[in-house]
Design a protein around this motif. Structure first.
Motif, mmCIF file in Angstrom:
data_model
loop_
_atom_site.group_PDB
_atom_site.id
_atom_site.type_symbol
_atom_site.label_atom_id
_atom_site.label_comp_id
_atom_site.label_asym_id
_atom_site.label_seq_id
_atom_site.Cartn_x
_atom_site.Cartn_y
_atom_site.Cartn_z
ATOM 1 N N HIS A 34 39.027 67.026 99.561
ATOM 2 C CA HIS A 34 40.452 67.291 99.792
ATOM 3 C C HIS A 34 40.820 68.384 98.798
ATOM 4 O O HIS A 34 40.675 68.207 97.585
ATOM 5 C CB HIS A 34 41.286 66.029 99.549
ATOM 6 C CG HIS A 34 42.760 66.275 99.604
ATOM 7 N ND1 HIS A 34 43.418 66.495 100.789
ATOM 8 C CD2 HIS A 34 43.695 66.348 98.632
ATOM 9 C CE1 HIS A 34 44.713 66.679 100.531
ATOM 10 N NE2 HIS A 34 44.892 66.597 99.231
ATOM 11 N N VAL A 35 41.269 69.535 99.299
ATOM 12 C CA VAL A 35 41.550 70.699 98.467
ATOM 13 C C VAL A 35 43.026 71.035 98.584
ATOM 14 O O VAL A 35 43.542 71.166 99.695
ATOM 15 C CB VAL A 35 40.685 71.899 98.916
ATOM 16 C CG1 VAL A 35 40.945 73.120 98.051
ATOM 17 C CG2 VAL A 35 39.205 71.526 98.910
ATOM 18 N N THR A 36 43.702 71.159 97.439
ATOM 19 C CA THR A 36 45.138 71.393 97.476
ATOM 20 C C THR A 36 45.582 72.276 96.309
ATOM 21 O O THR A 36 45.052 72.151 95.204
ATOM 22 C CB THR A 36 45.904 70.049 97.473
ATOM 23 O OG1 THR A 36 47.286 70.283 97.656
ATOM 24 C CG2 THR A 36 45.698 69.298 96.180
ATOM 25 N N PRO A 37 46.535 73.177 96.553
ATOM 26 C CA PRO A 37 47.071 73.976 95.448
ATOM 27 C C PRO A 37 47.947 73.099 94.553
ATOM 28 O O PRO A 37 48.672 72.219 95.047
ATOM 29 C CB PRO A 37 47.901 75.058 96.145
ATOM 30 C CG PRO A 37 48.190 74.535 97.503
ATOM 31 C CD PRO A 37 47.128 73.538 97.841
ATOM 32 N N VAL A 38 47.857 73.324 93.255
ATOM 33 C CA VAL A 38 48.632 72.546 92.285
ATOM 34 C C VAL A 38 49.039 73.425 91.121
ATOM 35 O O VAL A 38 48.401 74.433 90.824
ATOM 36 C CB VAL A 38 47.831 71.344 91.723
ATOM 37 C CG1 VAL A 38 47.510 70.330 92.803
ATOM 38 C CG2 VAL A 38 46.577 71.793 90.995
ATOM 39 N N ARG A 39 50.087 73.015 90.459
ATOM 40 C CA ARG A 39 50.405 73.542 89.139
ATOM 41 C C ARG A 39 49.799 72.557 88.152
ATOM 42 O O ARG A 39 49.789 71.352 88.409
ATOM 43 C CB ARG A 39 51.907 73.679 88.956
ATOM 44 C CG ARG A 39 52.471 74.852 89.741
ATOM 45 C CD ARG A 39 53.921 75.067 89.431
ATOM 46 N NE ARG A 39 54.308 76.432 89.773
ATOM 47 C CZ ARG A 39 55.455 76.966 89.452
ATOM 48 N NH1 ARG A 39 56.348 76.260 88.766
ATOM 49 N NH2 ARG A 39 55.726 78.198 89.789
ATOM 50 N N THR A 106 56.595 71.971 81.710
ATOM 51 C CA THR A 106 57.849 72.703 81.500
ATOM 52 C C THR A 106 57.628 73.917 80.608
ATOM 53 O O THR A 106 58.178 74.995 80.870
ATOM 54 C CB THR A 106 58.911 71.763 80.907
ATOM 55 O OG1 THR A 106 59.107 70.665 81.812
ATOM 56 C CG2 THR A 106 60.236 72.478 80.697
ATOM 57 N N VAL A 107 56.818 73.774 79.579
ATOM 58 C CA VAL A 107 56.505 74.907 78.704
ATOM 59 C C VAL A 107 55.714 75.964 79.476
ATOM 60 O O VAL A 107 56.030 77.157 79.429
ATOM 61 C CB VAL A 107 55.718 74.437 77.454
ATOM 62 C CG1 VAL A 107 55.154 75.612 76.676
ATOM 63 C CG2 VAL A 107 56.610 73.573 76.566
ATOM 64 N N ARG A 108 54.709 75.549 80.213
ATOM 65 C CA ARG A 108 53.839 76.502 80.927
ATOM 66 C C ARG A 108 54.565 77.243 82.039
ATOM 67 O O ARG A 108 54.436 78.458 82.188
ATOM 68 C CB ARG A 108 52.631 75.768 81.497
ATOM 69 C CG ARG A 108 51.688 76.676 82.293
ATOM 70 C CD ARG A 108 50.467 75.899 82.760
ATOM 71 N NE ARG A 108 49.706 76.613 83.742
ATOM 72 C CZ ARG A 108 48.534 77.199 83.521
ATOM 73 N NH1 ARG A 108 47.991 77.159 82.331
ATOM 74 N NH2 ARG A 108 47.898 77.806 84.494
ATOM 75 N N TYR A 109 55.332 76.517 82.859
ATOM 76 C CA TYR A 109 55.966 77.120 84.033
ATOM 77 C C TYR A 109 57.456 77.409 83.845
ATOM 78 O O TYR A 109 58.120 77.850 84.769
ATOM 79 C CB TYR A 109 55.733 76.233 85.258
ATOM 80 C CG TYR A 109 54.271 76.161 85.642
ATOM 81 C CD1 TYR A 109 53.639 77.246 86.248
ATOM 82 C CD2 TYR A 109 53.513 75.031 85.364
ATOM 83 C CE1 TYR A 109 52.297 77.198 86.590
ATOM 84 C CE2 TYR A 109 52.162 74.970 85.698
ATOM 85 C CZ TYR A 109 51.567 76.062 86.306
ATOM 86 O OH TYR A 109 50.231 76.011 86.630
ATOM 87 N N ARG A 110 57.972 77.124 82.665
ATOM 88 C CA ARG A 110 59.369 77.402 82.291
ATOM 89 C C ARG A 110 60.390 76.709 83.168
ATOM 90 O O ARG A 110 61.522 77.173 83.326
ATOM 91 C CB ARG A 110 59.609 78.905 82.260
ATOM 92 C CG ARG A 110 58.737 79.569 81.233
ATOM 93 C CD ARG A 110 58.990 81.014 81.124
ATOM 94 N NE ARG A 110 58.062 81.565 80.135
ATOM 95 C CZ ARG A 110 58.071 82.794 79.749
ATOM 96 N NH1 ARG A 110 58.933 83.631 80.248
ATOM 97 N NH2 ARG A 110 57.196 83.203 78.862
ATOM 98 N N ALA A 111 59.988 75.595 83.737
ATOM 99 C CA ALA A 111 60.879 74.742 84.532
ATOM 100 C C ALA A 111 60.178 73.395 84.655
ATOM 101 O O ALA A 111 58.948 73.334 84.699
ATOM 102 C CB ALA A 111 61.114 75.326 85.912
ATOM 103 N N PRO A 112 60.931 72.312 84.701
ATOM 104 C CA PRO A 112 60.282 71.004 84.831
ATOM 105 C C PRO A 112 59.680 70.827 86.220
ATOM 106 O O PRO A 112 60.106 71.465 87.184
ATOM 107 C CB PRO A 112 61.424 70.009 84.595
ATOM 108 C CG PRO A 112 62.661 70.763 84.905
ATOM 109 C CD PRO A 112 62.382 72.211 84.605
ATOM 110 N N PRO A 113 58.681 69.947 86.323
ATOM 111 C CA PRO A 113 58.089 69.684 87.634
ATOM 112 C C PRO A 113 59.043 68.844 88.477
ATOM 113 O O PRO A 113 60.003 68.260 87.952
ATOM 114 C CB PRO A 113 56.835 68.877 87.289
ATOM 115 C CG PRO A 113 57.189 68.174 86.022
ATOM 116 C CD PRO A 113 58.068 69.140 85.269
ATOM 117 N N PRO A 114 58.803 68.770 89.767
ATOM 118 C CA PRO A 114 59.575 67.831 90.586
ATOM 119 C C PRO A 114 59.456 66.424 89.980
ATOM 120 O O PRO A 114 58.452 66.100 89.355
ATOM 121 C CB PRO A 114 58.898 67.906 91.953
ATOM 122 C CG PRO A 114 58.229 69.250 91.969
ATOM 123 C CD PRO A 114 57.807 69.500 90.549
ATOM 124 N N ALA A 115 60.486 65.627 90.167
ATOM 125 C CA ALA A 115 60.507 64.292 89.549
ATOM 126 C C ALA A 115 60.765 63.199 90.584
ATOM 127 O O ALA A 115 61.793 62.517 90.539
ATOM 128 C CB ALA A 115 61.553 64.248 88.444
#
Length: 134
Positions: A34-39, A106-115
């Motif tokens: 199973h292959v999926t794009p992710v942050r 949040t530090v890496r992408y400058r926004a929090p992930p979906p919650a």
């Protein structure tokens, strides 16, 4: 999860610091990929990669069904340069682990992930690093 620091060339560490999207490969219960794009985030000091997701997402369920033997691969590519991080993975909803994952994201992408209410973190104890053109 205490681990020895990974010995990575500076060019590899620098490449992994860029906020690119990665590709996570997990195995379904029938053994198919199973292959999926992710942050994701990666801590070279601890050798731990983290992916936040929903508990009911296929990738989290694949990791959970693999038990202690669940191995995954996480690849970040940019043109003809790439790094693949491989290792054993676990999915957890432990509040301390989630907080650390959310902070790093949040530090890496400058926004929090979906919650979503069923947020989990897939933690990958990286034990193999492959790369090209770095």
């Amino acid at each position: 999860m205490s681990r020895e620091p990974l010995e990575l060339p500076a060019t590899t560490r620098a490449f992994l610091a860029h906020p690119h999207t990665g590709i996570l490969t997990t195995l379904r219960p029938d053994g198919t990929p199973h292959v999926t794009p992710v942050r994701f985030t990666f801590d070279a000091v601890t050798g731990l990669a983290r992916v936040t997701t929903r508990a009911r997402a296929r990738k989290a369920r694949n990791v959970a069904s693999g038990g202690a033997a669940a191995r995954v691969a996480l690849c970040q590519a940019d043109g003809f340069r790439w790094v693949t991080l491989e290792g054993r993975a676990v999915a957890t909803d432990d509040p301390a682990h989630l907080a650390e994952a959310v902070h790093r994201y949040t530090v890496r992408y400058r926004a929090p992930p979906p919650a979503p209410p069923d947020l989990v973190v897939v933690e990958i104890a990286v034990d193999r690093v492959l790369s090209l053109n770095l």
